[in-house]
Design an enzyme around this catalytic site. Structure first.
Site, PDB file in Angstrom:
ATOM      1  N   ASP A 172       0.839  -1.193   0.000  1.00  0.00           N
ATOM      2  CA  ASP A 172       0.000   0.000   0.000  1.00  0.00           C
ATOM      3  C   ASP A 172       0.874   1.244   0.000  1.00  0.00           C
ATOM      4  O   ASP A 172       1.960   1.230  -0.579  1.00  0.00           O
ATOM      5  CB  ASP A 172      -0.924  -0.041   1.231  1.00  0.00           C
ATOM      6  CG  ASP A 172      -2.300   0.534   0.952  1.00  0.00           C
ATOM      7  OD1 ASP A 172      -2.403   1.769   0.854  1.00  0.00           O
ATOM      8  OD2 ASP A 172      -3.257  -0.246   0.845  1.00  0.00           O
ATOM      9  N   HIS A 237      -3.756   5.777   3.543  1.00  0.00           N
ATOM     10  CA  HIS A 237      -4.491   4.585   3.120  1.00  0.00           C
ATOM     11  C   HIS A 237      -3.890   3.318   3.732  1.00  0.00           C
ATOM     12  O   HIS A 237      -4.609   2.447   4.249  1.00  0.00           O
ATOM     13  CB  HIS A 237      -4.447   4.534   1.585  1.00  0.00           C
ATOM     14  CG  HIS A 237      -5.380   3.567   0.941  1.00  0.00           C
ATOM     15  ND1 HIS A 237      -5.024   2.265   0.670  1.00  0.00           N
ATOM     16  CD2 HIS A 237      -6.641   3.721   0.463  1.00  0.00           C
ATOM     17  CE1 HIS A 237      -6.030   1.651   0.052  1.00  0.00           C
ATOM     18  NE2 HIS A 237      -7.028   2.518  -0.089  1.00  0.00           N
ATOM     19  N   SER A 410     -11.244  -1.453  -0.752  1.00  0.00           N
ATOM     20  CA  SER A 410      -9.913  -1.427  -0.148  1.00  0.00           C
ATOM     21  C   SER A 410      -9.941  -1.875   1.306  1.00  0.00           C
ATOM     22  O   SER A 410      -8.942  -2.389   1.821  1.00  0.00           O
ATOM     23  CB  SER A 410      -9.324  -0.012  -0.206  1.00  0.00           C
ATOM     24  OG  SER A 410      -8.762   0.267  -1.456  1.00  0.00           O
TER      25      SER A 410
END
Length: 665
Positions: A172, A237, A410
């Site tokens: 990520d 994220h 996600s």
């Protein structure tokens, strides 16, 4: 710098030699600095390529350079070599003379060359965007609330809470290592972002997986490097995804992670405006413990790889090769299906990848979630109700930790990855194929809170899922970990007293003919081993003191008539236990004029195996007297019946009402 440009004149051995020498010099001196520039890239693999080690020799690079120079010249392609890639590939940058509209035709030309296995765009990948919808700050996704899409982690934790020996790699944006609720849960990881402007940390690949922020300013969006990228704050994220898997649970702070003990391996593949496919695929191989040219081998190979990223394309042969190798190394790949509302993105659409779509709290398909035949299953991702997790207050660079609410596939994917991690904690021998099978075979049925049913190619919109377009069902962590427990061990207990039939009391003192307890025939499920045996005596003349911990136990002969009852508990390598009882009647000479033989066995929660004599395979009378015996035999006496009745009562009282008891004459 060395470039491969169209050659109109015939290629000679001298030109090849000069090109090769220049290539070596460029690799050593120019490439590191040049890697900082922007520009479109492609990935090429030659059919005669040799996969390079983490530290390839100059001679090997020279040979590869000769082949590449020949191919580029023969196909009139202007390109610059950037680096050796994994699986025998090379990453190259288009030359300045190549127009964007001509790149695909050149790739097609290269791919048709007889010496080229494939040539594909090193396409950009993106962290799936978070739909901007209102959410409620709760963790419904982990719970078992009736008529919701909660994944039942609260029940799963009664079965297993994870293991620090299990590793989930999160590929990520990196993580903010200082996040309090991730303390003690993060391994060091690696940064695979090769393009320096994208990396935003002043360099390319390195051993620092920290997330420096991936904001795009107005000024950034006006540059050629980030043209087309939306202006936005840093997303953090990767920190959110890591927290979904492993935020410290039962810690009186912040949020609960799905796995209480797992370690997260942060692997940075995304930066400002996303990342590159070649970086992601290299990172996947590295995460699984495989070699990547120029990168030290990963000391903590992952059990599971989570990919909350992708691009709207089909799975290329290169991607499938990497997935296959990662699976062969024993690592499961879990990927987010995508947030475009259409078909599943790559790499989630590759074979042998668990592709995860998103559900809202009421069980309806989250409006943005990809659906279709390539979806493996659905998990909580939120829409009207978001998922709460770990964030950061910094809009550009990291500031203080915070809690945020997000929605997207996600954040559905890491819940599936965490489930697989819990299963590996139960049984480390589970293969990626077995993990996929057990997760998909133990999903919950879809709910129907909406008025319309989801159909293929319908686009965005909330609807009721079916197995036709949403995969096997809704993630059920409790059912999955329960399946991983599998068949409990079978404690196979037997007792005999060979040689005591006419031996008399004096033999008990010498111990020449002991009572023999045998548990070595016990068994466990495939992939497990017996961790411990525990024999205890339940009743009768006290022959055993405390607990005996070997499979087979020899005890001194009894000195009087007695009903001997023993319990064997077998525990396997994942902590699952099973108990079985075995009984032996010893009758002294002169005891109601007979010497009956009786053996009984009982099992708690498993298969009961009748107890047999170790010598002849049948049960025999045991006489503690000197010459008595005779008569009778063939019937269980009143004391024996009373003993059996007592045992049955004890079993029922102890919760073993389902256990069976058999008597052999």
């Amino acid at each position: 710098m060395l470039t491969f440009r169209p050659k109109k004149q015939k290629l000679t051995p001298l030109r090849v030699l000069v090109t090769s020498v220049l290539l070596m010099l460029w690799i050593l001196l120019v490439a590191p600095a040049h890697a900082q520039s922007g520009g479109a890239q492609f990935i090429i693999k030659l059919k005669n390529s040799v996969e390079l080690s983490s530290a390839p020799s100059l001679r090997r690079l020279e040979k590869e350079g000769e082949f590449l120079a020949d191919v580029m010249a023969r196909n009139n392609v202007d390109a610059t070599w950037l680096r050796a890639g994994s699986v025998g590939t090379h990453v190259m940058r288009w030359g300045s003379s190549v127009r964007t509209g001509d790149q695909q035709s050149m790739l097609n030309r290269l791919a048709s060359d007889p010496e080229v296995e494939f040539a594909i765009e090193d396409r950009p990948v993106r962290a799936f965007a978070t739909p901007n919808d209102p959410t409620f700050a709760n963790q419904w996704a982990l719970r078992s609330t009736l008529n919701t899409a909660g994944a039942k982690f609260d029940q799963a934790w009664d079965v297993v809470r994870g293991s620090a020996d299990v590793v989930v790699a999160v590929l990520d944006t990196g993580v903010v290592f200082e996040t309090p609720d991730l303390m003690g849960r993060l391994l060091s990881g690696y940064d695979f972002v090769s393009d320096v402007p994208t990396a935003n940390d002043g360099n390319g690949r390195d051993a620092n997986a920290a997330d420096p922020g991936n904001w795009i300013s107005t000024e950034d969006s006006q540059t050629s490097t980030f043209s087309g990228c939306s202006v936005k704050n840093s997303s953090w994220h990767g920190t959110f995804v890591a927290g979904q898997v492993a935020a410290n649970t039962h810690s009186d702070s912040d949020v609960a992670g799905a796995d209480w003990n797992v370690k997260v391996l942060p692997v940075r593949v995304l930066g400002k405006c996303g990342g590159l496919l070649s970086d992601v695929l290299d990172a996947m191989l590295w995460s699984a413990g495989l070699d990547v040219p120029g990168i030290p081998r990963n000391p903590n190979p992952a059990d599971v790889i989570n990919l909350s990223l992708g691009s709207p394309t089909t799975c290329s042969s290169f991607e499938q090769t990497v997935v296959d190798r990662v699976n062969a190394a024993g690592t499961l790949v879990v990927a987010a299906a995508g947030n475009s509302g259409g078909s599943v993105d790559s790499p989630a659409n590759c074979n042998n990848v668990l592709s995860v779509g998103a559900l809202d709290r009421d069980g309806s398909r989250a409006s943005y979630s990809a659906i279709g035949s390539a979806v493996s299953l659905m998990a909580p991702g939120g829409f009207s109700n978001g998922l709460v997790g770990l964030g950061n207050s910094g809009t550009t660079t990291p500031a203080s930790a915070s809690l945020v609410s997000k929605t997207g596939t996600s954040f559905a994917a890491p819940l599936v990855a965490a489930t697989a991690g819990l299963m590996r904690a139960i049984n480390p021998a589970l293969t990626p194929a077995q993990l996929r099978s057990q997760i998909l075979s133990n999903t919950s049925g879809f709910l129907s809170p909406r008025s319309s049913t989801c159909t293929a190619n319908q686009g965005s919109g909330s609807c009721n899922c079916t197995t036709a377009v949403c995969g096997a069902g809704m993630l059920d962590a409790f059912a999955a970990v329960s399946a991983a427990k599998g068949t409990r061990p079978v404690a196979n207990a037997s007792a005999s007293a060979n040689g005591l039939g006419t031996s008399g009391y004096q033999e008990s003192a010498t111990g020449l003919h002991p009572v023999r307890l045998r548990g070595s025939a016990s068994s466990v499920a495939a992939g497990r081993s017996i961790a411990s045996y525990a024999w205890t005596q339940v009743s009768g003349e006290q022959l055993m003191t405390g607990t005996q911990t070997t499979a087979d136990v020899d005890l001194p002969a009894p000195t009087s008539s007695s009903d001997l009852v023993f319990q064997l508990t077998v525990t396997d390598s994942v902590g699952e236990a099973h108990s079985s009882f075995t009984a032996l009647r010893v009758v002294a000479s002169g005891d109601d004029g007979s010497s009956p033989s009786s053996v009984a066995s009982a099992s708690s929660g498993g298969t009961t195996t009748p107890t047999t004599d170790n010598g002849s395979g049948s049960s025999s009378a045991v006489s503690a007297g000197g010459g008595g015996g005779g008569g009778g035999g063939g019937a269980i006496t009143l004391p024996g019946l009373l003993m059996l009745t007592l045992l049955i009562g004890l079993f029922r009282k102890s919760g073993f009402a389902s256990a069976t008891m058999t008597g052999k004459l």
